[in-house]
Scaffold this motif. Sequence first.
Motif, PDB file in Angstrom:
ATOM      1  N   VAL A 197      24.108  -2.197 -10.117  1.00  0.00           N
ATOM      2  CA  VAL A 197      24.098  -2.661 -11.508  1.00  0.00           C
ATOM      3  C   VAL A 197      23.497  -1.621 -12.453  1.00  0.00           C
ATOM      4  O   VAL A 197      23.166  -1.927 -13.601  1.00  0.00           O
ATOM      5  N   ASN A 198      23.328  -0.409 -11.953  1.00  0.00           N
ATOM      6  CA  ASN A 198      22.841   0.723 -12.773  1.00  0.00           C
ATOM      7  C   ASN A 198      21.409   0.541 -13.264  1.00  0.00           C
ATOM      8  O   ASN A 198      21.046   0.991 -14.332  1.00  0.00           O
ATOM      9  N   ARG A 199      20.611  -0.164 -12.473  1.00  0.00           N
ATOM     10  CA  ARG A 199      19.168  -0.216 -12.739  1.00  0.00           C
ATOM     11  C   ARG A 199      18.467   0.337 -11.493  1.00  0.00           C
ATOM     12  O   ARG A 199      17.922  -0.379 -10.678  1.00  0.00           O
ATOM     13  N   GLU A 200      18.505   1.610 -11.389  1.00  0.00           N
ATOM     14  CA  GLU A 200      18.052   2.252 -10.163  1.00  0.00           C
ATOM     15  C   GLU A 200      16.534   2.163 -10.030  1.00  0.00           C
ATOM     16  O   GLU A 200      15.773   2.440 -10.945  1.00  0.00           O
ATOM     17  N   VAL A 201      16.130   1.735  -8.843  1.00  0.00           N
ATOM     18  CA  VAL A 201      14.720   1.691  -8.466  1.00  0.00           C
ATOM     19  C   VAL A 201      14.572   2.528  -7.207  1.00  0.00           C
ATOM     20  O   VAL A 201      15.274   2.303  -6.224  1.00  0.00           O
ATOM     21  N   LYS A 202      13.688   3.484  -7.225  1.00  0.00           N
ATOM     22  CA  LYS A 202      13.532   4.383  -6.089  1.00  0.00           C
ATOM     23  C   LYS A 202      12.882   3.659  -4.910  1.00  0.00           C
ATOM     24  O   LYS A 202      12.068   2.751  -5.081  1.00  0.00           O
ATOM     25  N   PHE A 203      13.277   4.113  -3.701  1.00  0.00           N
ATOM     26  CA  PHE A 203      12.698   3.521  -2.502  1.00  0.00           C
ATOM     27  C   PHE A 203      11.188   3.711  -2.470  1.00  0.00           C
ATOM     28  O   PHE A 203      10.452   2.867  -1.956  1.00  0.00           O
ATOM     29  N   LYS A 204      10.713   4.810  -3.028  1.00  0.00           N
ATOM     30  CA  LYS A 204       9.274   5.052  -3.048  1.00  0.00           C
ATOM     31  C   LYS A 204       8.555   3.968  -3.839  1.00  0.00           C
ATOM     32  O   LYS A 204       7.480   3.492  -3.439  1.00  0.00           O
ATOM     33  N   ALA A 205       9.150   3.538  -4.943  1.00  0.00           N
ATOM     34  CA  ALA A 205       8.554   2.467  -5.742  1.00  0.00           C
ATOM     35  C   ALA A 205       8.615   1.136  -4.993  1.00  0.00           C
ATOM     36  O   ALA A 205       7.677   0.333  -5.048  1.00  0.00           O
ATOM     37  N   ILE A 206       9.729   0.896  -4.300  1.00  0.00           N
ATOM     38  CA  ILE A 206       9.869  -0.340  -3.531  1.00  0.00           C
ATOM     39  C   ILE A 206       8.827  -0.397  -2.429  1.00  0.00           C
ATOM     40  O   ILE A 206       8.158  -1.419  -2.228  1.00  0.00           O
ATOM     41  N   VAL A 207       8.672   0.704  -1.700  1.00  0.00           N
ATOM     42  CA  VAL A 207       7.698   0.765  -0.613  1.00  0.00           C
ATOM     43  C   VAL A 207       6.278   0.598  -1.165  1.00  0.00           C
ATOM     44  O   VAL A 207       5.451  -0.109  -0.576  1.00  0.00           O
ATOM     45  N   GLY A 208       6.008   1.239  -2.306  1.00  0.00           N
ATOM     46  CA  GLY A 208       4.688   1.095  -2.912  1.00  0.00           C
ATOM     47  C   GLY A 208       4.375  -0.339  -3.286  1.00  0.00           C
ATOM     48  O   GLY A 208       3.266  -0.831  -3.063  1.00  0.00           O
ATOM     49  N   ALA A 209       5.359  -1.033  -3.856  1.00  0.00           N
ATOM     50  CA  ALA A 209       5.165  -2.448  -4.208  1.00  0.00           C
ATOM     51  C   ALA A 209       5.076  -3.312  -2.956  1.00  0.00           C
ATOM     52  O   ALA A 209       4.307  -4.278  -2.904  1.00  0.00           O
ATOM     53  N   TYR A 210       5.858  -2.952  -1.945  1.00  0.00           N
ATOM     54  CA  TYR A 210       5.859  -3.717  -0.689  1.00  0.00           C
ATOM     55  C   TYR A 210       4.487  -3.708  -0.025  1.00  0.00           C
ATOM     56  O   TYR A 210       4.040  -4.718   0.535  1.00  0.00           O
ATOM     57  N   GLU A 211       3.801  -2.574  -0.103  1.00  0.00           N
ATOM     58  CA  GLU A 211       2.487  -2.462   0.535  1.00  0.00           C
ATOM     59  C   GLU A 211       1.439  -3.364  -0.121  1.00  0.00           C
ATOM     60  O   GLU A 211       0.392  -3.631   0.475  1.00  0.00           O
ATOM     61  N   THR A 212       1.716  -3.838  -1.323  1.00  0.00           N
ATOM     62  CA  THR A 212       0.766  -4.703  -2.022  1.00  0.00           C
ATOM     63  C   THR A 212       0.997  -6.186  -1.747  1.00  0.00           C
ATOM     64  O   THR A 212       0.223  -7.015  -2.239  1.00  0.00           O
ATOM     65  N   LEU A 213       2.020  -6.535  -1.000  1.00  0.00           N
ATOM     66  CA  LEU A 213       2.332  -7.947  -0.766  1.00  0.00           C
ATOM     67  C   LEU A 213       1.208  -8.609   0.035  1.00  0.00           C
ATOM     68  O   LEU A 213       0.546  -7.972   0.864  1.00  0.00           O
ATOM     69  N   PRO A 214       0.991  -9.896  -0.177  1.00  0.00           N
ATOM     70  CA  PRO A 214      -0.174 -10.562   0.414  1.00  0.00           C
ATOM     71  C   PRO A 214      -0.134 -10.703   1.924  1.00  0.00           C
ATOM     72  O   PRO A 214      -1.172 -10.937   2.544  1.00  0.00           O
ATOM     73  N   HIS A 215       1.035 -10.592   2.569  1.00  0.00           N
ATOM     74  CA  HIS A 215       1.062 -10.746   4.024  1.00  0.00           C
ATOM     75  C   HIS A 215       0.675  -9.473   4.754  1.00  0.00           C
ATOM     76  O   HIS A 215       0.823  -9.384   5.984  1.00  0.00           O
ATOM     77  N   GLN A 216       0.133  -8.471   4.033  1.00  0.00           N
ATOM     78  CA  GLN A 216      -0.403  -7.241   4.601  1.00  0.00           C
ATOM     79  C   GLN A 216       0.585  -6.574   5.557  1.00  0.00           C
ATOM     80  O   GLN A 216       0.354  -6.464   6.758  1.00  0.00           O
ATOM     81  N   PRO A 217       1.718  -6.118   5.022  1.00  0.00           N
ATOM     82  CA  PRO A 217       2.747  -5.519   5.873  1.00  0.00           C
ATOM     83  C   PRO A 217       2.296  -4.202   6.489  1.00  0.00           C
ATOM     84  O   PRO A 217       1.455  -3.489   5.943  1.00  0.00           O
ATOM     85  N   SER A 218       2.896  -3.887   7.624  1.00  0.00           N
ATOM     86  CA  SER A 218       2.592  -2.638   8.318  1.00  0.00           C
ATOM     87  C   SER A 218       3.516  -1.528   7.818  1.00  0.00           C
ATOM     88  O   SER A 218       4.676  -1.770   7.472  1.00  0.00           O
ATOM     89  N   SER A 219       3.003  -0.318   7.800  1.00  0.00           N
ATOM     90  CA  SER A 219       3.824   0.821   7.365  1.00  0.00           C
ATOM     91  C   SER A 219       4.972   1.090   8.333  1.00  0.00           C
ATOM     92  O   SER A 219       5.970   1.706   7.966  1.00  0.00           O
ATOM     93  N   SER A 220       4.835   0.609   9.579  1.00  0.00           N
ATOM     94  CA  SER A 220       5.913   0.820  10.557  1.00  0.00           C
ATOM     95  C   SER A 220       7.190   0.101  10.163  1.00  0.00           C
ATOM     96  O   SER A 220       8.275   0.452  10.630  1.00  0.00           O
ATOM     97  N   VAL A 221       7.079  -0.913   9.288  1.00  0.00           N
ATOM     98  CA  VAL A 221       8.268  -1.655   8.863  1.00  0.00           C
ATOM     99  C   VAL A 221       9.256  -0.734   8.153  1.00  0.00           C
ATOM    100  O   VAL A 221      10.473  -0.841   8.347  1.00  0.00           O
ATOM    101  N   TYR A 222       8.762   0.182   7.330  1.00  0.00           N
ATOM    102  CA  TYR A 222       9.669   1.089   6.626  1.00  0.00           C
ATOM    103  C   TYR A 222       9.685   2.500   7.217  1.00  0.00           C
ATOM    104  O   TYR A 222      10.532   3.316   6.871  1.00  0.00           O
TER     105      TYR A 222
END
Length: 806
Positions: free
Chosen positions: A636-661
């Motif tokens: 849809v031409n609203r590009e979000v970089k994977f780095k930003a997604i991963v950065g936001a993902y690390e802040t989620l409350p279920h405390q995700p592991s870096s091995s996921v990405y």
Amino acid sequence: MDNLKALYQQTTSRIKLSKAINQKAWQSYKQVYDLNENLLSENPMEWFVVHIYLALLEQVISSKQVTKMNTSVTVSLLLNISKMHCKEFITKLKYTMEQKLSSPLTEDIVNELVRNYILTAALHDKFSKVFADIFVEEPSMSHDISHDQTRPNYHQLLLEKRKQIWLLYLLAKEETSFDTSELITSFYVLICCFIPAIKSTPAFLLKSPWGSLCDNLNNDQTQVHLALMKKLCSDYKVDLGEVLGPIFQSNQWRSLMEKYEGVSFHTMTKEWANVVRPLTIDGLDFIEAAPLVIPSNATSAVGAAALPPTPIQFRLNTIQHLKNILSGFTDSPSLTLMQYFQCCGENPHGSISTRLSELKERYTSTPLCHHSPTSSHSGSTSHSGSASPQGILLHRFSLITRLYYKSLQNLLQQEEERLSRTDFSALLYIDTFHRSLILCSALVVNHAYDEQVSANEVLQHFLAVFDLQAYHMCKVIECFIKVEPDLSGASIHHLKVCEDHILDNLAWKLDSPLYDVLNFTSTGGTGSLPVLSDSPTCNVGAAQFLTPIRRTRDRAVTENGQASNSRSLTVFVTKVCRLAYHRLQLLSSALSLPSDLVSKIWTCLEHLIKVKCELLKDRHLDQAIMCCLYAICKVVNREVKFKAIVGAYETLPHQPSSSVYKKVKMSEPSTTDSIISFYNKIFMQSMKSYLLQFSPDRCPPPLSPAPRAGYSPMKSPRKIGKKIFLSPMKADEAMKLSMTPRSSQLYCFGDLEGPRQLENINNSIRQFGSPSTATKRLTFEEPDASYQRDTRDISVSTSKKIKFNS
């Protein structure tokens, strides 16, 4: 930079480092300095020692040879050189690791360092309180033999006594197999360490009644030990049976006492120096270097990883709560449960007893170990990777058995009320059903004693011990929570976290029975999930274990126009969708994505779960969420970089592991790569044609509605009687728990500011209602002077009394 280099050389001159380590630490500092110059310019010496520590640690990991490690460099030495508190050291260490993208093993070792620090800080905090409860601070002058300079220095004597007890505890941790990485077991060992110290202390240095306990038993050592242990357990709300037999009367403890009986503190210190592991936080520093290691509040040591307030008492209260709800139940089925067994065509009691005996053997012979990542590199003889002794495990399996029988009885009673029958032969002969209930009970009991180990690790351990697949376990968790309404909120939360781990990855493992269910309900071998009914699903755990029901649908999805569906698969997929949608909302919110875009991402994600579920095989649900989010945003031409997604993902409350990405399964067996590689090589190949439908120049597919909210045991009212329901207290009501007995009797109705608003309410009632129907109204009495005086400083909405007039 030249000034920093000179300061670095000045710092390292006080530490014996090899040239290679010296250079590696400096290059590491420069690397992070380039990323955040302002931060690393502040207190540079503190940052220097952090990078020196990491350089030493990485050398140990790479060499795997302890003989190459400089054992003279300890955390204590680094803290003393930089004058940095241990909390600040850990904070800077974690920040540096994030910037450097340290290896998983380095992360594991540092996480172990943090866990040990938090546990030791909590134990030392409790140790100080117990010591103050037993020993006097200033002995009475009447006990002094003389008043000259030869008088004993009682302050020094008590200080040495304090050091001896703490050092004996540290040596017990290292030289026994008691699982002292578990908080409650550590406290039990610490209690035992007080007994020889109390016994060898003059009575006038002990507070009442400790001195008299020893004198009144005519020096019978067995009776003295038992009396002291009973008193300690009574004062600190500890179950005597959990300490006396498994620990204090064990052969390991007797051997330890024989080894150190009468040994001086100086000799014990030398012994400790031989067993303490380098590159760890020395437990003796809590006595000898207290200002650098003891947190200002020992119960809030390192941010989110910290233990709750008064952690040991909290754990003891949790254990006592569990035992309270199990009162009245034994290791054998109750009469009520036996009646249900007798109503079956063939009594299942024999098979149930046999299963429990088998699982008891497996549980006690395959304990949950608290592995230390440093053990393979330290060369230490420490038992930190060992598990609890047999006696402790037998006691805990007894609690598991009692909770299992209790939950089974409650479930059968609810099923009898629902179905109006008492013959549950079909259910009671399903092996996986019983194993799932037992596993739920094991999770609750284990969590009551120890929450240091991650829920995922504990769950996978018990799944292996009880020989159960995660998919079957998932059928029972919600049902178990419903039939055990008295479980603590922490236990319920732990079970829900375990369920989430099953939904997001464990149920998608290669050997999961989920794929057998998919094959049973598949409609042509496409690997997609069947179309699911929109009607509310049956959430009763018992029903999910019965034979799947086949239903004919109007919309044909197979060649013959029929689809098969199972209760368990319907419930499972519904829960997966709820979890996926919840995490997508959190991730989208962190990235500030608009709601219309989130709806498109959810439509894509739901399509993947129900139609392209092969993409989840042996992978993680969060990987699919991140890929769908990135793909739709790109289309849809609203590009979000994977780095930003991963950065936001690390802040989620279920405390995700870096091995996921960082480690996503690829097509080749046993091959993993980053999430970007997975997206390009696998995800896009499978989803491209569907994704293109969301492009601006095409008509998008119908957007999927958000999943219906599921049952929440933390929020939903619970039935505690025939027509009585109990709702949990709201968060803003929790403040009442801290009120005084006087202020707790005050009441506040809504947000009223005074009698004027209540009068307005009465006027409104008179305006819209007939006078004949208003039989009661609210009026006020003037408060007396004492009431006003007592409530002046209490923050309530009104200081008026309310009464009803007829």
